[in-house]
Design a protein around this motif. Structure first.
Motif, mmCIF file in Angstrom:
data_model
loop_
_atom_site.group_PDB
_atom_site.id
_atom_site.type_symbol
_atom_site.label_atom_id
_atom_site.label_comp_id
_atom_site.label_asym_id
_atom_site.label_seq_id
_atom_site.Cartn_x
_atom_site.Cartn_y
_atom_site.Cartn_z
ATOM 1 N N ALA A 34 42.020 16.016 -66.231
ATOM 2 C CA ALA A 34 42.929 15.593 -67.390
ATOM 3 C C ALA A 34 44.116 15.273 -66.878
ATOM 4 N N VAL A 35 44.804 16.004 -66.239
ATOM 5 C CA VAL A 35 46.334 15.668 -65.507
ATOM 6 C C VAL A 35 46.329 14.366 -64.824
ATOM 7 N N GLU A 36 45.274 14.211 -64.141
ATOM 8 C CA GLU A 36 45.215 13.126 -63.363
ATOM 9 C C GLU A 36 44.894 11.811 -64.354
ATOM 10 N N LEU A 37 43.868 11.740 -65.118
ATOM 11 C CA LEU A 37 43.399 10.703 -65.863
ATOM 12 C C LEU A 37 44.090 10.316 -67.562
ATOM 13 N N VAL A 38 44.887 11.427 -67.987
ATOM 14 C CA VAL A 38 45.122 11.066 -69.157
ATOM 15 C C VAL A 38 46.761 10.840 -69.197
ATOM 16 N N ASP A 39 47.297 9.815 -69.606
ATOM 17 C CA ASP A 39 48.558 9.505 -69.460
ATOM 18 C C ASP A 39 49.228 10.428 -70.441
ATOM 19 N N GLY A 40 50.507 10.811 -69.798
ATOM 20 C CA GLY A 40 51.589 11.869 -70.410
ATOM 21 C C GLY A 40 50.925 13.241 -70.084
ATOM 22 N N CYS A 41 49.975 13.646 -69.742
ATOM 23 C CA CYS A 41 49.396 14.851 -69.353
ATOM 24 C C CYS A 41 50.023 15.643 -68.220
ATOM 25 N N ASP A 42 51.101 16.594 -68.333
ATOM 26 C CA ASP A 42 51.333 17.231 -67.412
ATOM 27 C C ASP A 42 50.575 18.559 -66.904
ATOM 28 N N ALA A 43 50.009 19.087 -67.861
ATOM 29 C CA ALA A 43 49.346 20.517 -67.326
ATOM 30 C C ALA A 43 48.287 20.461 -68.308
ATOM 31 N N SER A 44 47.032 21.068 -68.051
ATOM 32 C CA SER A 44 45.911 21.188 -68.726
ATOM 33 C C SER A 44 45.014 22.694 -68.486
ATOM 34 N N GLY A 45 44.430 22.919 -69.261
ATOM 35 C CA GLY A 45 43.543 24.296 -69.014
ATOM 36 C C GLY A 45 42.412 24.249 -70.170
ATOM 37 N N ILE A 46 41.561 25.233 -70.155
ATOM 38 C CA ILE A 46 40.600 25.470 -71.141
ATOM 39 C C ILE A 46 40.509 26.712 -71.624
ATOM 40 N N LEU A 47 40.850 26.919 -73.380
ATOM 41 C CA LEU A 47 40.884 27.945 -73.754
ATOM 42 C C LEU A 47 39.286 28.256 -74.359
ATOM 43 N N VAL A 48 38.984 29.242 -74.195
ATOM 44 C CA VAL A 48 37.601 29.942 -74.667
ATOM 45 C C VAL A 48 37.953 31.051 -75.569
ATOM 46 N N LEU A 49 37.390 30.893 -76.834
ATOM 47 C CA LEU A 49 37.425 31.697 -77.650
ATOM 48 C C LEU A 49 35.850 32.416 -77.830
ATOM 49 N N ARG A 50 36.026 33.809 -77.483
ATOM 50 C CA ARG A 50 34.748 34.646 -77.761
ATOM 51 C C ARG A 50 35.008 36.067 -78.604
ATOM 52 N N ARG A 51 34.235 36.195 -79.615
ATOM 53 C CA ARG A 51 34.562 37.218 -80.524
ATOM 54 C C ARG A 51 36.117 37.646 -80.812
ATOM 55 N N GLY A 52 36.900 36.433 -81.063
ATOM 56 C CA GLY A 52 38.252 36.452 -81.556
ATOM 57 C C GLY A 52 39.172 36.652 -80.480
ATOM 58 N N ARG A 53 38.705 36.835 -78.997
ATOM 59 C CA ARG A 53 39.703 36.973 -77.934
ATOM 60 C C ARG A 53 39.653 35.796 -77.160
ATOM 61 N N VAL A 54 40.776 35.294 -76.629
ATOM 62 C CA VAL A 54 41.066 34.144 -76.012
ATOM 63 C C VAL A 54 41.175 34.308 -74.390
ATOM 64 N N SER A 55 40.488 33.517 -73.647
ATOM 65 C CA SER A 55 40.758 33.586 -72.273
ATOM 66 C C SER A 55 41.202 32.138 -71.996
ATOM 67 N N SER A 56 42.148 32.080 -70.887
ATOM 68 C CA SER A 56 42.739 31.053 -70.236
ATOM 69 C C SER A 56 41.918 30.675 -68.871
ATOM 70 N N VAL A 57 41.035 29.688 -68.911
ATOM 71 C CA VAL A 57 40.425 29.289 -67.900
ATOM 72 C C VAL A 57 40.610 27.973 -67.090
ATOM 73 N N ALA A 58 40.949 28.200 -65.846
ATOM 74 C CA ALA A 58 41.393 27.054 -64.885
ATOM 75 C C ALA A 58 42.423 26.199 -65.275
ATOM 76 N N PRO A 59 43.600 27.016 -65.773
ATOM 77 C CA PRO A 59 44.977 26.501 -66.217
ATOM 78 C C PRO A 59 45.594 25.741 -64.810
#
Length: 230
Positions: A34-59
């Motif tokens: 995402a950082v490499e391919l999308v113009d303007g993107c400085d940082a990226s990560g995956i937000l996973v929502l399970r049972r109302g709780r958030v996990s940050s994945v591969a930031p």
């Protein structure tokens, strides 16, 4: 936007994703792409929502984790919404964090303090699963254009397939490992106590229920100590 060049990069990314051996490696490849391919993107990560709780994945940066935690605490934000199956929208964009927000009025000013200038959120999905949201951040206001959004959506669509496949492989590997551990523990109990396979499994199951411990963990302890914990 050089769409021909982008298509070539996407094809290369797809090959790289297929070559990854683990779930963590696959997710890391998605966010770095995402950082490499999308113009303007400085940082990226995956937000996973399970049972109302958030996990940050591969930031790719701490900024991503801080934003995810902020969205969880406030219960609002574009990536938080993108990961919720009851929300019909699948792409979110905040073009300029210096402007007064029409949506996410609590999140935007707090996230601006983190140094975010603009951001986008994309639902990661396959035809049968909704898995979470791919976040893209820029430190510059107005960094993401319509082309950036299109590129992000295309990347997220490809990434979701790889995510789902890697997750299935990971779950299968874990299931096989669990089966092996339980089988080994049963063999230890059968040899030590001269009992049947069914009796050995019942000992493990009873211990799991009595101690509120996962069956795999009970089996692992038997493999390490040669006995069921008292």
């Amino acid at each position: 936007m050089d769409w021909r060049g982008f298509a070539q990069q996407m094809a290369s990314m797809a090959r790289d994703l297929l070559a990854e051996q683990t779930l963590d490696a696959t997710l890391g490849q998605i966010t770095s792409s995402a950082v490499e391919l999308v113009d303007g993107c400085d940082a990226s990560g995956i937000l996973v929502l399970r049972r109302g709780r958030v996990s940050s994945v591969a930031p790719t940066e701490q900024l991503v984790t801080d934003s995810d935690r902020l969205q969880e605490s406030l219960r609002e934000g574009p990536c938080f919404d993108a990961a919720r199956p009851e929300i019909s929208e699948r792409v979110f964009r905040i073009p300029d964090f210096t402007e007064d927000p029409e949506r996410w009025t609590s999140f935007v000013p707090r996230c601006r303090e983190l140094g975010v200038g603009s951001m986008m959120g994309f639902l990661l999905y396959t035809r049968e699963e909704e898995l979470g949201a791919l976040n893209m951040y820029s430190r510059k206001p107005g960094a993401f254009t319509e082309d950036s959004e299109t590129a992000g959506w295309l990347l997220a669509s490809h990434a979701a397939v790889a995510f789902s496949s890697a997750l299935s492989d990971s779950q299968l590997q874990e299931a096989l490992a669990t089966r092996h551990t339980i089988g080994e523990a049963m063999g230890i109990l059968m040899g030590r106590h001269h009992i049947t396979e069914d009796q050995a499994f019942e000992i493990l199951r009873t211990q799991s229920q009595r101690t509120n411990t996962k069956l795999r963990e009970v089996a692992r302890r038997v493999c390490e100590t040669g006995a069921v914990d008292q």
